[in-house]
Enzyme design. Structure first.
Site, mmCIF file in Angstrom:
data_model
loop_
_atom_site.group_PDB
_atom_site.id
_atom_site.type_symbol
_atom_site.label_atom_id
_atom_site.label_comp_id
_atom_site.label_asym_id
_atom_site.label_seq_id
_atom_site.Cartn_x
_atom_site.Cartn_y
_atom_site.Cartn_z
ATOM 1 N N HIS A 88 0.789 -1.230 0.000
ATOM 2 C CA HIS A 88 0.000 0.000 0.000
ATOM 3 C C HIS A 88 0.823 1.282 0.000
ATOM 4 O O HIS A 88 0.265 2.359 -0.116
ATOM 5 C CB HIS A 88 -0.950 0.027 1.203
ATOM 6 C CG HIS A 88 -0.251 0.359 2.493
ATOM 7 N ND1 HIS A 88 0.521 -0.552 3.163
ATOM 8 C CD2 HIS A 88 -0.184 1.504 3.210
ATOM 9 C CE1 HIS A 88 1.021 0.016 4.244
ATOM 10 N NE2 HIS A 88 0.612 1.271 4.296
HETATM 11 C C1 UD1 Z 1 -2.062 5.483 5.802
HETATM 12 C C2 UD1 Z 1 -0.755 5.932 6.458
HETATM 13 C C3 UD1 Z 1 0.259 4.783 6.413
HETATM 14 C C4 UD1 Z 1 -0.325 3.528 7.027
HETATM 15 C C5 UD1 Z 1 -1.638 3.202 6.316
HETATM 16 C C6 UD1 Z 1 -2.269 1.975 6.906
HETATM 17 C C7 UD1 Z 1 -0.189 8.315 6.278
HETATM 18 C C8 UD1 Z 1 0.702 9.297 5.627
HETATM 19 N N1 UD1 Z 1 -0.161 7.066 5.783
HETATM 20 O O1 UD1 Z 1 -1.790 5.237 4.432
HETATM 21 O O2 UD1 Z 1 1.396 5.160 7.136
HETATM 22 O O3 UD1 Z 1 0.595 2.469 6.877
HETATM 23 O O4 UD1 Z 1 -2.536 4.319 6.450
HETATM 24 O O5 UD1 Z 1 -3.295 1.496 6.065
HETATM 25 O O6 UD1 Z 1 -0.863 8.666 7.218
HETATM 26 N N2 UD1 Z 1 -9.097 4.954 1.223
HETATM 27 C C9 UD1 Z 1 -10.359 4.418 1.126
HETATM 28 N N3 UD1 Z 1 -11.001 4.065 2.270
HETATM 29 C C10 UD1 Z 1 -10.452 4.224 3.488
HETATM 30 C C11 UD1 Z 1 -9.156 4.780 3.589
HETATM 31 C C12 UD1 Z 1 -8.499 5.128 2.451
HETATM 32 O O7 UD1 Z 1 -10.881 4.249 0.040
HETATM 33 O O8 UD1 Z 1 -11.095 3.878 4.511
HETATM 34 C C13 UD1 Z 1 -8.361 5.302 -0.003
HETATM 35 C C14 UD1 Z 1 -8.562 6.722 -0.423
HETATM 36 O O9 UD1 Z 1 -8.763 6.716 -1.774
HETATM 37 C C15 UD1 Z 1 -7.265 7.413 -0.093
HETATM 38 C C16 UD1 Z 1 -6.265 6.286 -0.125
HETATM 39 O O10 UD1 Z 1 -6.986 5.103 0.212
HETATM 40 O O11 UD1 Z 1 -6.959 8.414 -0.998
HETATM 41 C C17 UD1 Z 1 -5.136 6.478 0.838
HETATM 42 O O12 UD1 Z 1 -5.589 6.675 2.184
HETATM 43 P P1 UD1 Z 1 -4.688 7.549 3.193
HETATM 44 O O13 UD1 Z 1 -5.342 7.610 4.511
HETATM 45 O O14 UD1 Z 1 -4.305 8.836 2.563
HETATM 46 O O15 UD1 Z 1 -3.327 6.786 3.320
HETATM 47 P P2 UD1 Z 1 -2.977 5.230 3.342
HETATM 48 O O16 UD1 Z 1 -2.401 4.884 2.037
HETATM 49 O O17 UD1 Z 1 -4.098 4.395 3.859
#
Ligand code: UD1
Length: 359
Positions: A206
């Protein structure tokens, strides 16, 4: 005493659940409030974890959702400030290294509220990782640093952080694993998904450095080739799912893809895996505790203790290295190593001792 816990993402919940349990037991007369920033918001990324971990419902939902780093951070800061002014906690506890962690630390310390950082002192020494920047902020601004491994002490000392702020309590994520072991060992999730216990490679990816660019396509191709030798089970994080939309279905044909799984199912899959390929931090720890071979598709790790334990191999940020996994698995010694110091299921109790002493 009023304690406020700020969580935002899936791994935050796993690290904080035992701390809330231990502190509520130790300080039953204190106030305990939970804030969920909403950085993760899908049911499978959040609500399922509250249920499985037996966590109380959050008292405040900030619903910050997805966005750029600046947007996510700014929304947490803006929405958390009034909650802190209203709740007036004596202590804010923040876990891990995600944007919510950093934003909550900045907000609370600016209001003069003490912050305790759970999982303090990890360093990858790679400032291109957002998590590294988040950790540095939380450790430098935090008042009470709850160290997760012995190497953390050295890292913090090297940055000039006073000894008086450090408390080596151990790994609270392992507390959760230990508490759930009886339950996930009975699940047989691999069999349910059509895989043979001991005979599959479990994959999670991820991190932006891997999934947001061309390396993802190459990684999928390499996984397809490895799947001819060992079945590949791949629960897909929403970020990765989005980036995989451009990949031809034919390239995914040999892989078993699933939605993100609940924690019990996921731990069951780790425990029964022949090996695990990941770019996650927490999974490097869980495999070490369970004695399962882990291959980390990154150039560095903030958890070298897992490499020293002998369970974790750094492959580099190099999809070509995936081809070496079947052979490396063949030459691995079986057996569960001694877990790192204080990864014993009692870290949250030690943390609660420290907080109780702040009185
Ligand atoms: C975040 C953390 C990472 C951690 C990870 C665990 C930061 C910088 N990164 O990364 O350190 O290892 O969480 O999973 O804080 N999305 C959904 N549904 C959700 C959550 C996210 O669809 O419930 C999608 C969204 O499109 C979003 C993308 O995932 O743009 C990324 O989510 P984000 O919270 O920005 O960061 P992670 O990649 O999950």
């Amino acid at each position: 005493m009023r304690i406020l816990y700020v969580v935002g993402t899936r791994p935050n919940l796993v690290k904080t659940a035992p701390v809330i349990g231990a502190l509520r037991a130790r300080l039953p007369d204190a106030g305990h409030a939970i804030v969920h920033t909403g950085q993760h918001y899908d049911r499978q990324m959040s609500a399922v974890f509250f249920e499985e971990l037996g966590m109380p419902e959050p008292d405040h939902m900030l619903e910050v959702g997805s966005g750029s780093h600046a947007q996510q951070t700014a929304r947490v800061i803006e929405r958390l400030e009034p909650v802190l002014l209203d709740e007036e906690p004596d202590l804010v506890l923040v876990p891990g290294d995600v944007n919510s962690t950093m934003a909550a630390t900045v907000t609370a310390t600016k209001l003069g509220i003490a912050v305790g950082h759970i999982e303090s002192g990890l360093r990858s020494f790679d400032r291109t990782m957002p998590e590294e920047l988040n950790r540095i902020v939380a450790d430098h601004l935090g008042d009470h640093l709850f160290l997760h491994s012995d190497e953390a002490e050295e890292n913090l000392r090297a940055e000039g952080i006073p000894e008086a702020r450090m408390h080596f309590v151990g790994n609270t994520m392992i507390d959760t694993l230990v508490a759930l072991e009886g339950r996930f060992r009975e699940l047989g999730t691999a069999t349910r998904l059509g895989a043979e216990p001991g005979g599959y490679l479990l994959v999670t990816l991820h991190r932006p450095a891997l999934v947001d660019g061309p390396l993802l396509g190459e990684t999928i191709e390499r996984l397809g080739a490895v799947a001819a030798e060992i079945p590949v089970l791949f629960p897909v994080h929403p970020r990765t799912r989005k980036m995989m939309e451009g990949i031809a279905a034919a390239n995914l044909a040999g892989l078993t893809l699933t939605e993100p799984l609940g924690y019990l199912d996921f731990l069951s899959l780790i425990a029964d895996a022949g090996g695990v390929l990941t770019d996650s931090g927490g999974i490097q720890e869980e495999t070490t505790y369970l004695g399962v071979p882990c291959f980390t598709l990154r150039d560095n790790t903030e958890r070298p203790v897992t490499v020293r334990a002998g369970t974790n191999t750094l492959l580099g940020l190099d999809p070509a290295a995936i081809a070496t996994i079947p052979q490396q698995l063949g030459s691995r010694d079986a057996g569960r190593p001694e877990p790192p110091p204080l990864w014993d299921g009692r870290a949250a109790e030690r943390l609660a001792d420290v907080v109780a002493g702040l009185g």
